[in-house]
Design a protein around this motif. Structure first.
Motif, short mmCIF file in Angstrom:
data_model
loop_
_atom_site.label_atom_id
_atom_site.label_comp_id
_atom_site.label_asym_id
_atom_site.label_seq_id
_atom_site.Cartn_x
_atom_site.Cartn_y
_atom_site.Cartn_z
N LYS A 219 -16.18 42.67 -21.80
CA LYS A 219 -15.00 43.16 -21.06
C LYS A 219 -14.27 42.04 -20.34
O LYS A 219 -13.07 42.16 -20.06
N ALA A 220 -14.97 40.94 -20.07
CA ALA A 220 -14.33 39.80 -19.38
C ALA A 220 -13.52 38.94 -20.34
O ALA A 220 -12.67 38.15 -19.90
N ALA A 221 -13.77 39.06 -21.62
CA ALA A 221 -13.06 38.24 -22.61
C ALA A 221 -11.62 38.76 -22.79
O ALA A 221 -11.39 39.96 -22.71
N PRO A 222 -10.65 37.86 -23.02
CA PRO A 222 -10.80 36.41 -23.17
C PRO A 222 -11.11 35.73 -21.84
O PRO A 222 -10.59 36.12 -20.79
N PHE A 223 -11.93 34.71 -21.90
CA PHE A 223 -12.39 34.04 -20.69
C PHE A 223 -11.35 33.09 -20.10
O PHE A 223 -11.37 32.82 -18.90
N LYS A 224 -10.46 32.58 -20.96
CA LYS A 224 -9.43 31.65 -20.47
C LYS A 224 -8.21 31.74 -21.37
O LYS A 224 -8.34 31.81 -22.59
N GLU A 225 -7.05 31.75 -20.77
CA GLU A 225 -5.80 31.84 -21.52
C GLU A 225 -5.67 30.65 -22.47
O GLU A 225 -6.00 29.52 -22.13
N HIS A 226 -5.21 30.95 -23.68
CA HIS A 226 -4.95 29.94 -24.71
C HIS A 226 -6.21 29.33 -25.31
O HIS A 226 -6.13 28.32 -26.01
N LYS A 227 -7.38 29.92 -25.02
CA LYS A 227 -8.61 29.42 -25.60
C LYS A 227 -9.38 30.55 -26.29
O LYS A 227 -9.47 31.67 -25.73
N PRO A 228 -9.97 30.29 -27.48
CA PRO A 228 -10.86 31.30 -28.06
C PRO A 228 -12.13 31.42 -27.24
O PRO A 228 -12.55 30.46 -26.58
N SER A 229 -12.73 32.59 -27.25
CA SER A 229 -13.92 32.87 -26.44
C SER A 229 -15.16 32.96 -27.32
O SER A 229 -15.13 33.57 -28.39
N LEU A 230 -16.24 32.38 -26.84
CA LEU A 230 -17.53 32.48 -27.53
C LEU A 230 -18.58 33.00 -26.57
O LEU A 230 -18.70 32.52 -25.44
#
Length: 277
Positions: A219-230
């Motif tokens: 639910k927290a994803a995306p973790f950072k704008e403009h970055k893919p989340s892993l």
């Protein structure tokens, strides 16, 4: 759903997938069990989907890159209402559409998968397309940790970062085992978090068999704008069946009658414990 309800749902998925494998006398038991909590959280709490309209344009997309662990995926789809649950009893039987890997003739399955290393590349393409169309849909993909030895994974990882795909959420089922043994013996992955970060991803590491941690991370994803989340989801291969946990041979093992019946009794005990909490 509450965390408690999700735990109960995951238990039902585990019971069903084990029955499918036992009846079919084939399947990938260990990885299906390790990833059950992840798939349950996605389909019963996190993803925007409509089982009555699987091709709904507003849906989130899911790609099971570790396609051999299809049993839990099929079980979750049926229990979520994408197709009749009675079809699960035909798994890997003659003329059944439920084969040993995802088949996109089944409602809810976006893509045939099974050749390891392809899922992330497919997901990157989907995420790029959604970005170009200015759509808010998200793309989730679940990979196995043994799969990360495939070079195509890292090509896709570079592309995802280059195109700033913050609509892409990848999950690694980090159970530390693959068909031939420990991932660190076969092809060392550590330091795994730092490797993905060096490719430009925002990374979170969780207990992938803790429903609370799984739901919170997804639910927290995306973790950072403009970055893919892993999400590196640390799991136990064979989770839920003591005789299978952390044993490499259960990558592709099938329970005998005694073990199957004992596992079902254990699942019943777990269910009672959950109901009493």
């Amino acid at each position: 759903m509450t965390i408690q309800a999700l735990k109960q749902q995951a238990l039902e998925v585990r019971k069903t997938l084990l029955s499918m494998i036992y009846q079919a006398k084939t399947g990938h038991t260990g990885g299906a069990l390790s990833s059950t909590d992840l798939i349950t959280a996605l389909y019963f709490e996190v993803m925007h989907i409509d089982p009555s309209n699987p091709k709904w344009e507003g849906r989130d997309y899911f790609i099971l890159s570790k396609g051999h662990s299809v049993e839990g995926y099929l079980s979750a789809l049926a229990k979520r209402g994408f197709f009749d649950e009675s079809l699960l009893s035909t798994f890997c039987q003659y003329k059944s559409p439920l084969i040993g890997h995802p088949n996109n003739k089944i409602p809810g399955i976006e893509m045939n998968t099974g050749a390891l290393g392809h899922g992330l590349s497919i997901s990157v393409g989907m995420a790029i397309g959604l970005k170009k169309d200015k759509k808010p849909n998200r793309v989730f993909t679940l990979m196995g940790d043994g799969e990360l030895a495939e070079g195509s994974v890292w090509e896709a990882a570079m592309a995802a970062s280059h195109y700033k795909l913050d609509n892409l959420i990848a999950i690694v089922d980090r159970n530390h085992l693959q068909i031939s043994g420990s991932t660190e013996d076969v092809m060392g992955l550590e330091p795994l978090r730092e490797r993905w970060e060096s490719f430009g991803w925002q990374v979170e590491e969780i207990d992938g068999n803790s429903m609370l941690e799984v739901v919170n991370a997804l639910k927290a994803a995306p973790f950072k704008e403009h970055k893919p989340s892993l999400i590196i989801a640390n799991t136990t291969k064979g989770k839920g069946v003591k005789e299978m946990e952390d044993i490499p041979s259960w990558h592709h093992g099938v329970p005998n009658q005694h073990l199957y019946e004992q596992a079902m009794l254990d699942f019943e005990s777990m269910e009672k414990e959950l109901q009493n909490v």
